[in-house]
Structure formats: C-alpha cells, structure tokens
Design a protein around this motif. Structure first.
Motif, PDB file in Angstrom:
ATOM      1  N   PRO A   9       0.897  -1.311  -0.153  1.00  0.00           N
ATOM      2  CA  PRO A   9      -0.082  -0.047   0.041  1.00  0.00           C
ATOM      3  C   PRO A   9       0.796   1.351   0.017  1.00  0.00           C
ATOM      4  N   ALA A  10       0.385   2.316  -0.650  1.00  0.00           N
ATOM      5  CA  ALA A  10       0.986   3.583  -0.540  1.00  0.00           C
ATOM      6  C   ALA A  10       1.474   4.074   0.941  1.00  0.00           C
ATOM      7  N   GLU A  11       0.697   3.949   1.915  1.00  0.00           N
ATOM      8  CA  GLU A  11       0.982   4.294   3.019  1.00  0.00           C
ATOM      9  C   GLU A  11       2.378   3.555   3.672  1.00  0.00           C
ATOM     10  N   VAL A  12       2.322   2.182   3.231  1.00  0.00           N
ATOM     11  CA  VAL A  12       3.566   1.475   3.654  1.00  0.00           C
ATOM     12  C   VAL A  12       4.736   1.934   3.141  1.00  0.00           C
ATOM     13  N   ALA A  13       4.630   2.074   1.844  1.00  0.00           N
ATOM     14  CA  ALA A  13       5.727   2.699   0.804  1.00  0.00           C
ATOM     15  C   ALA A  13       6.213   3.752   1.754  1.00  0.00           C
ATOM     16  N   ALA A  14       5.406   4.761   1.809  1.00  0.00           N
ATOM     17  CA  ALA A  14       5.689   5.913   2.572  1.00  0.00           C
ATOM     18  C   ALA A  14       6.533   5.996   3.661  1.00  0.00           C
ATOM     19  N   HIS A  15       6.046   4.957   4.829  1.00  0.00           N
ATOM     20  CA  HIS A  15       6.639   4.749   5.876  1.00  0.00           C
ATOM     21  C   HIS A  15       8.000   3.990   5.924  1.00  0.00           C
ATOM     22  N   VAL A  16       8.047   3.331   4.981  1.00  0.00           N
ATOM     23  CA  VAL A  16       9.475   2.557   4.540  1.00  0.00           C
ATOM     24  C   VAL A  16      10.289   3.580   4.160  1.00  0.00           C
ATOM     25  N   LEU A  17      10.090   4.317   3.101  1.00  0.00           N
ATOM     26  CA  LEU A  17      10.921   5.298   2.566  1.00  0.00           C
ATOM     27  C   LEU A  17      11.323   6.428   3.730  1.00  0.00           C
ATOM     28  N   SER A  18      10.487   6.648   4.655  1.00  0.00           N
ATOM     29  CA  SER A  18      10.803   7.741   5.680  1.00  0.00           C
ATOM     30  C   SER A  18      11.912   6.997   6.480  1.00  0.00           C
ATOM     31  N   HIS A  19      11.854   5.774   6.632  1.00  0.00           N
ATOM     32  CA  HIS A  19      12.837   5.172   7.747  1.00  0.00           C
ATOM     33  C   HIS A  19      14.074   5.158   6.962  1.00  0.00           C
ATOM     34  N   PHE A  20      14.151   4.890   5.531  1.00  0.00           N
ATOM     35  CA  PHE A  20      15.382   4.998   4.819  1.00  0.00           C
ATOM     36  C   PHE A  20      15.950   6.381   4.521  1.00  0.00           C
ATOM     37  N   GLY A  21      15.169   7.265   4.846  1.00  0.00           N
ATOM     38  CA  GLY A  21      15.582   8.484   4.407  1.00  0.00           C
ATOM     39  C   GLY A  21      15.709   9.033   3.138  1.00  0.00           C
ATOM     40  N   TYR A  25       6.711   9.745   4.506  1.00  0.00           N
ATOM     41  CA  TYR A  25       6.301  10.416   5.932  1.00  0.00           C
ATOM     42  C   TYR A  25       6.524   9.316   6.934  1.00  0.00           C
ATOM     43  N   PRO A  26       6.993   9.739   8.173  1.00  0.00           N
ATOM     44  CA  PRO A  26       7.154   8.868   9.442  1.00  0.00           C
ATOM     45  C   PRO A  26       5.698   7.951   9.613  1.00  0.00           C
ATOM     46  N   ALA A  27       6.189   6.851  10.076  1.00  0.00           N
ATOM     47  CA  ALA A  27       5.186   5.989  10.693  1.00  0.00           C
ATOM     48  C   ALA A  27       4.684   6.314  12.182  1.00  0.00           C
ATOM     49  N   GLY A  28       3.689   5.712  12.859  1.00  0.00           N
ATOM     50  CA  GLY A  28       3.919   6.163  14.315  1.00  0.00           C
ATOM     51  C   GLY A  28       4.773   5.143  14.935  1.00  0.00           C
ATOM     52  N   ASP A  29       4.972   5.283  16.436  1.00  0.00           N
ATOM     53  CA  ASP A  29       6.036   5.017  17.139  1.00  0.00           C
ATOM     54  C   ASP A  29       6.012   3.175  16.768  1.00  0.00           C
ATOM     55  N   TRP A  30       4.930   2.522  17.128  1.00  0.00           N
ATOM     56  CA  TRP A  30       5.124   1.142  16.937  1.00  0.00           C
ATOM     57  C   TRP A  30       5.290   0.668  15.803  1.00  0.00           C
ATOM     58  N   THR A  31       4.731   1.289  14.501  1.00  0.00           N
ATOM     59  CA  THR A  31       5.104   0.830  13.207  1.00  0.00           C
ATOM     60  C   THR A  31       6.625   1.089  12.887  1.00  0.00           C
ATOM     61  N   GLU A  32       7.084   2.521  13.373  1.00  0.00           N
ATOM     62  CA  GLU A  32       8.617   2.579  13.249  1.00  0.00           C
ATOM     63  C   GLU A  32       9.439   1.509  13.812  1.00  0.00           C
ATOM     64  N   LEU A  33       8.870   1.099  15.053  1.00  0.00           N
ATOM     65  CA  LEU A  33       9.857   0.041  15.617  1.00  0.00           C
ATOM     66  C   LEU A  33       9.565  -1.039  14.789  1.00  0.00           C
ATOM     67  N   LEU A  34       8.531  -1.507  14.273  1.00  0.00           N
ATOM     68  CA  LEU A  34       8.407  -2.737  13.477  1.00  0.00           C
ATOM     69  C   LEU A  34       9.289  -2.571  12.057  1.00  0.00           C
ATOM     70  N   ILE A  35       9.098  -1.714  11.685  1.00  0.00           N
ATOM     71  CA  ILE A  35      10.324  -1.390  10.629  1.00  0.00           C
ATOM     72  C   ILE A  35      11.632  -1.581  10.887  1.00  0.00           C
ATOM     73  N   THR A  36      11.973  -0.968  12.093  1.00  0.00           N
ATOM     74  CA  THR A  36      13.371  -1.134  12.397  1.00  0.00           C
ATOM     75  C   THR A  36      13.699  -2.647  12.786  1.00  0.00           C
ATOM     76  N   LEU A  37      12.890  -3.143  13.294  1.00  0.00           N
ATOM     77  CA  LEU A  37      13.018  -4.651  13.670  1.00  0.00           C
ATOM     78  C   LEU A  37      13.251  -5.431  12.523  1.00  0.00           C
ATOM     79  N   ILE A  38      12.419  -5.281  11.420  1.00  0.00           N
ATOM     80  CA  ILE A  38      12.360  -6.052  10.041  1.00  0.00           C
ATOM     81  C   ILE A  38      13.817  -5.708   9.458  1.00  0.00           C
ATOM     82  N   ASP A  39      14.320  -4.473   9.427  1.00  0.00           N
ATOM     83  CA  ASP A  39      15.474  -3.827   8.860  1.00  0.00           C
ATOM     84  C   ASP A  39      16.668  -4.612   9.512  1.00  0.00           C
TER      85      ASP A  39
END
Length: 83
Positions: A9-21, A25-39
């Motif tokens: 989904p577009a929102e997921v793509a945006a969250h992951v793009l933000s994580h990698f700079g 756009y940034p995800a919420g705290d929980w989702t950002e931690l999930l992305i970091t864990l997967i990474d």
C-alpha cells in the motif's frame, strides 16, 4: 530478488521510505519500531516478521535488496505505480 512485485500500500511505502531517509512520511512509534526490527533482524527473524506483516516485510526487503526498490516504493507512495 524475485521478479514478483509485492502488494504494498502507498502508506506502507511512504513509511518505509521515511525510515530509509528517502522521502515518504514517518510512521507512528509502534510501526516505526516494526520497520526497524524488520530492517535489523537476522534472516530467520526477518522471515518471521515478514510472514506476520507481509506488506512491511516486502517493502523493507524491496528497499534494502532491490536495485530499483527505492524508486519502486517512491512510485507506489506517489500513486504512480500499482503495487
């Protein structure tokens, strides 16, 4: 990497793009931690997380390991590409 494009989904793509700079756009705290864990996870735990959260797992793998992954995620986030 597989030639099959995951359904992201577009929102997921945006969250992951933000994580990698790389935009998005940034995800919420929980989702950002999930992305970091997967990474940061080893292969076994990354596979477990990606099975449970396939959209985020596929997006992180695309960003990290596909030479065109960032461009694909940017297109998805902008609504320019079908996931």
């Amino acid at each position: 990497m597989s030639t099959k494009r995951p359904s992201i989904p577009a929102e997921v793509a945006a969250h992951v793009l933000s994580h990698f700079g790389r935009g998005g756009y940034p995800a919420g705290d929980w989702t950002e931690l999930l992305i970091t864990l997967i990474d940061r996870a080893d292969m076994i735990n990354r596979a477990k997380l990606a099975t449970t959260f396939p959209d985020y797992g596929d997006a992180v793998l695309l960003a990290k390991y596909d030479e065109n992954g960032i461009a694909v995620l940017q297109a998805i986030a902008l609504g320019e590409a079908a996931a």
